[in-house]
Design an enzyme around this catalytic site. Structure first.
Site, PDB file in Angstrom:
ATOM      1  N   HIS A 192      -8.383  -3.982  17.227  1.00 34.81           N
ATOM      2  CA  HIS A 192      -8.308  -2.589  16.748  1.00 34.81           C
ATOM      3  C   HIS A 192      -9.639  -2.304  16.042  1.00 34.81           C
ATOM      4  O   HIS A 192      -9.783  -2.504  14.835  1.00 34.81           O
ATOM      5  CB  HIS A 192      -7.133  -2.402  15.783  1.00 34.81           C
ATOM      6  CG  HIS A 192      -7.222  -1.089  15.054  1.00 34.81           C
ATOM      7  ND1 HIS A 192      -7.060   0.123  15.668  1.00 34.81           N
ATOM      8  CD2 HIS A 192      -7.508  -0.800  13.756  1.00 34.81           C
ATOM      9  CE1 HIS A 192      -7.233   1.100  14.803  1.00 34.81           C
ATOM     10  NE2 HIS A 192      -7.510   0.565  13.635  1.00 34.81           N
ATOM     11  N   GLY A 204      -3.081  -2.514   7.791  1.00 30.24           N
ATOM     12  CA  GLY A 204      -4.302  -2.509   6.973  1.00 30.24           C
ATOM     13  C   GLY A 204      -5.441  -3.215   7.695  1.00 30.24           C
ATOM     14  O   GLY A 204      -5.267  -4.308   8.239  1.00 30.24           O
ATOM     15  N   ASP A 221      -4.134   3.630  18.857  1.00 28.80           N
ATOM     16  CA  ASP A 221      -5.166   3.681  19.893  1.00 28.80           C
ATOM     17  C   ASP A 221      -4.531   4.024  21.250  1.00 28.80           C
ATOM     18  O   ASP A 221      -5.083   4.796  22.027  1.00 28.80           O
ATOM     19  CB  ASP A 221      -5.902   2.338  19.969  1.00 28.80           C
ATOM     20  CG  ASP A 221      -6.392   1.911  18.593  1.00 28.80           C
ATOM     21  OD1 ASP A 221      -7.141   2.676  17.986  1.00 28.80           O
ATOM     22  OD2 ASP A 221      -5.991   0.828  18.114  1.00 28.80           O
ATOM     23  N   GLN A 241      -2.077   6.896   1.552  1.00 32.40           N
ATOM     24  CA  GLN A 241      -1.865   8.022   2.494  1.00 32.40           C
ATOM     25  C   GLN A 241      -0.845   7.703   3.577  1.00 32.40           C
ATOM     26  O   GLN A 241       0.011   8.514   3.879  1.00 32.40           O
ATOM     27  CB  GLN A 241      -3.150   8.256   3.269  1.00 32.40           C
ATOM     28  CG  GLN A 241      -4.308   8.850   2.646  1.00 32.40           C
ATOM     29  CD  GLN A 241      -5.138   9.368   3.830  1.00 32.40           C
ATOM     30  OE1 GLN A 241      -4.920  10.502   4.246  1.00 32.40           O
ATOM     31  NE2 GLN A 241      -6.006   8.539   4.380  1.00 32.40           N
ATOM     32  N   GLY A 254       0.835  -1.210   0.000  1.00 26.54           N
ATOM     33  CA  GLY A 254       0.000   0.000   0.000  1.00 26.54           C
ATOM     34  C   GLY A 254       0.859   1.245   0.000  1.00 26.54           C
ATOM     35  O   GLY A 254       0.474   2.288   0.537  1.00 26.54           O
ATOM     36  N   ALA A 255       2.024   1.143  -0.649  1.00 26.44           N
ATOM     37  CA  ALA A 255       3.054   2.181  -0.519  1.00 26.44           C
ATOM     38  C   ALA A 255       2.652   3.509  -1.151  1.00 26.44           C
ATOM     39  O   ALA A 255       3.211   4.548  -0.815  1.00 26.44           O
ATOM     40  CB  ALA A 255       4.365   1.678  -1.120  1.00 26.44           C
TER      41      ALA A 255
HETATM   42  P1  NAX Z   1      -5.194   4.426   1.210  1.00 26.22           P
HETATM   43  O1  NAX Z   1      -6.467   3.994   0.589  1.00 26.22           O
HETATM   44  O2  NAX Z   1      -4.741   5.828   1.094  1.00 26.22           O
HETATM   45  O3  NAX Z   1      -4.015   3.508   0.667  1.00 26.22           O
HETATM   46  C1  NAX Z   1      -4.099   2.132   0.583  1.00 26.22           C
HETATM   47  C2  NAX Z   1      -3.188   1.708  -0.523  1.00 26.22           C
HETATM   48  O4  NAX Z   1      -3.150   0.291  -0.506  1.00 26.22           O
HETATM   49  C3  NAX Z   1      -3.686   2.147  -1.912  1.00 26.22           C
HETATM   50  O5  NAX Z   1      -2.634   2.823  -2.586  1.00 26.22           O
HETATM   51  C4  NAX Z   1      -4.046   0.827  -2.588  1.00 26.22           C
HETATM   52  O6  NAX Z   1      -3.778   0.835  -3.978  1.00 26.22           O
HETATM   53  C5  NAX Z   1      -3.122  -0.140  -1.851  1.00 26.22           C
HETATM   54  N1  NAX Z   1      -3.550  -1.544  -1.886  1.00 26.22           N
HETATM   55  C6  NAX Z   1      -4.803  -2.047  -1.866  1.00 26.22           C
HETATM   56  N2  NAX Z   1      -4.765  -3.393  -1.942  1.00 26.22           N
HETATM   57  C7  NAX Z   1      -3.465  -3.733  -1.996  1.00 26.22           C
HETATM   58  C8  NAX Z   1      -2.783  -4.964  -2.115  1.00 26.22           C
HETATM   59  N3  NAX Z   1      -3.450  -6.113  -2.221  1.00 26.22           N
HETATM   60  N4  NAX Z   1      -1.431  -4.957  -2.144  1.00 26.22           N
HETATM   61  C9  NAX Z   1      -0.743  -3.798  -2.082  1.00 26.22           C
HETATM   62  N5  NAX Z   1      -1.342  -2.594  -1.995  1.00 26.22           N
HETATM   63  C10 NAX Z   1      -2.675  -2.568  -1.947  1.00 26.22           C
HETATM   64  O7  NAX Z   1      -5.296   3.968   2.747  1.00 26.22           O
HETATM   65  P2  NAX Z   1      -4.430   4.458   3.973  1.00 26.22           P
HETATM   66  O8  NAX Z   1      -5.052   5.666   4.554  1.00 26.22           O
HETATM   67  O9  NAX Z   1      -2.996   4.482   3.617  1.00 26.22           O
HETATM   68  O10 NAX Z   1      -4.728   3.267   5.026  1.00 26.22           O
HETATM   69  C11 NAX Z   1      -4.234   1.972   4.795  1.00 26.22           C
HETATM   70  C12 NAX Z   1      -4.868   0.987   5.763  1.00 26.22           C
HETATM   71  O11 NAX Z   1      -4.563   1.336   7.104  1.00 26.22           O
HETATM   72  C13 NAX Z   1      -6.395   0.937   5.691  1.00 26.22           C
HETATM   73  O12 NAX Z   1      -6.811  -0.407   5.732  1.00 26.22           O
HETATM   74  C14 NAX Z   1      -6.814   1.628   6.970  1.00 26.22           C
HETATM   75  O13 NAX Z   1      -8.086   1.194   7.417  1.00 26.22           O
HETATM   76  C15 NAX Z   1      -5.712   1.175   7.903  1.00 26.22           C
HETATM   77  N6  NAX Z   1      -5.544   1.932   9.136  1.00 26.22           N
HETATM   78  C16 NAX Z   1      -5.165   1.244  10.231  1.00 26.22           C
HETATM   79  C17 NAX Z   1      -4.940   1.851  11.435  1.00 26.22           C
HETATM   80  C18 NAX Z   1      -4.525   1.086  12.629  1.00 26.22           C
HETATM   81  O14 NAX Z   1      -4.423   1.691  13.706  1.00 26.22           O
HETATM   82  N7  NAX Z   1      -4.270  -0.214  12.558  1.00 26.22           N
HETATM   83  C19 NAX Z   1      -5.165   3.312  11.595  1.00 26.22           C
HETATM   84  C20 NAX Z   1      -5.123   4.057  10.318  1.00 26.22           C
HETATM   85  C21 NAX Z   1      -5.786   3.360   9.162  1.00 26.22           C
HETATM   86  O15 NAX Z   1      -7.167   3.555   9.261  1.00 26.22           O
END
Ligand code: NAX
Length: 328
Positions: free
Chosen positions: A187, A130, A159, A15, A11-12
């Site tokens: 989480h 993720g 958290d 955001q 997911g590099a």
């Molecule tokens: P974004 O939607 O900005 O970025 C995610 C990226 O992952 C995208 O560029 C997408 O193309 C890529 N992606 C999707 N499927 C993929 C795969 N199979 N292999 C490689 N890349 C893939 O999300 P972002 O804000 O960066 O958040 C990423 C994840 O973090 C989300 O699932 C979000 O829910 C989770 N979070 C987890 C948190 C935690 O405390 N554990 C807090 C923050 C965030 O909500």
């Protein structure tokens, strides 16, 4: 110069990746004398944006950044990885049930777990960010059984930090005065931020915040729903704070935890506190730099036990929903 540490990030182009990658490349996480090779993994539609991220990383001319590989091939992406930060996943869309999200993301983590087992370095350690991160981690770990279960982690540090900040604000003290802030469970909106065992300036929280109704009510609710509040305000989910929490998680796992403190990470349960063995659950954790253990003997009140159990029950439900993705 030391040999480069290889860090894979999925997911590099997202955001969190955008906030996290410069901090890895600068040496902030792995040390100011530790070269880093980045392996950046995206799905095909994200590769164009990832090319832009790579250009920006190059334009920082980081002295410690040894190399960057950008790929959508998992074996290439995890090749020789010492650390894998699994950030990418598919966000929940309108009308999607939790079960649907678990199923879609679950399949991604089957493939990633298998590729990590095939291609990563022998000392690989994994942090899943993720969402739903606990169960995604459970799936990846179960599809990579050759890798010891203590190498798998899911992130609850954000958290913990949210809880610390909320307590400090209410008590009128500094964030650094709040210690032993454990997150128990999933989480998710059921997580339990344990104010009963946390300390403010080394004393029980209730000494500084003599407001049990607030602690049991708004405090817990606000920590559980902080992610939603940020989406409501920013129109986007937490990214800088999530990247910071990922950085702190890895740093805490790589150093010895001070004996009077602990940190929160979801790890594979060893049966502690009655949690089913192997479930990826957040506990108070102490590390010695290479391994970490669940802190034993933390007393939970009846109130705390009930909150924790609710979150563990949710983890068990999630596990049941993805049972077809967990090899027998
Ligand atoms: P974004 O939607 O900005 O970025 C995610 C990226 O992952 C995208 O560029 C997408 O193309 C890529 N992606 C999707 N499927 C993929 C795969 N199979 N292999 C490689 N890349 C893939 O999300 P972002 O804000 O960066 O958040 C990423 C994840 O973090 C989300 O699932 C979000 O829910 C989770 N979070 C987890 C948190 C935690 O405390 N554990 C807090 C923050 C965030 O909500």
């Amino acid at each position: 110069m030391k040999n480069p540490i290889v860090v894979s990030v999925t997911g590099a182009a997202g955001q969190i990746g955008y906030s996290l990658l410069p901090r890895i490349a600068s040496g902030e996480i792995f040390g100011r004398d530790q070269p880093v090779s980045l392996r950046l993994i995206e799905i095909e539609p994200g590769m164009k944006a990832l090319a832009g991220v790579v250009m920006e990383l190059n334009d920082c001319a980081f002295p410690l950044l040894e190399s960057i590989e950008a790929t959508s091939d998992l074996d290439h992406g995890f090749d020789g990885a010492n650390w894998a930060l699994l950030v990418g996943s598919v966000p929940r869309k309108a009308g999607m049930e939790r079960k649907d999200l678990l199923g879609i993301n679950g399949k991604i983590f089957v493939g990633q777990g298998q590729a990590i087992e095939r291609s990563a370095a022998e000392d690989i350690r994994v942090l899943v960010v993720g969402n739903p991160c606990n169960t995604n981690c459970l799936i990846a770990m179960n599809n990579a059984r050759g890798i010891p279960s203590e190498r798998w982690h899911a992130m609850t540090r954000l958290d913990e930090n949210r809880a610390k900040s909320a307590l400090a604000e209410k008590a009128g003290c500094h964030n650094r005065d709040v210690t032993r802030m454990a997150i128990w469970g999933n989480h998710s909106s059921t997580l339990y931020p344990d104010f009963e065992n946390a300390l403010i300036n080394g004393e029980p929280v209730e000494k500084s915040i003599p407001d049990r109704a607030w602690l049991e009510g708004d405090f817990i609710k606000n920590v559980q729903q902080r992610g939603a509040a940020i989406i409501a305000a920013r129109g986007l989910s937490s990214a800088a704070s999530a990247a910071h929490a990922a950085l702190e998680t890895v740093m805490s796992l790589r150093k010895t935890t001070p004996s009077d403190d602990w940190h929160s990470v979801a790890v594979a349960s060893d049966g502690s506190y009655g949690v089913e063995k192997g479930l990826i659950c957040s506990f108070p954790i102490r590390s010695n730099g290479t391994t970490s253990e669940i802190v034993q003997g933390v007393e939970l009140s009846e109130f705390g036990k009930a909150k924790f159990q609710q979150s563990v029950n949710e983890l068990l439900e999630e596990k049941a929903m993805v049972s077809d993705l967990l090899p027998k």
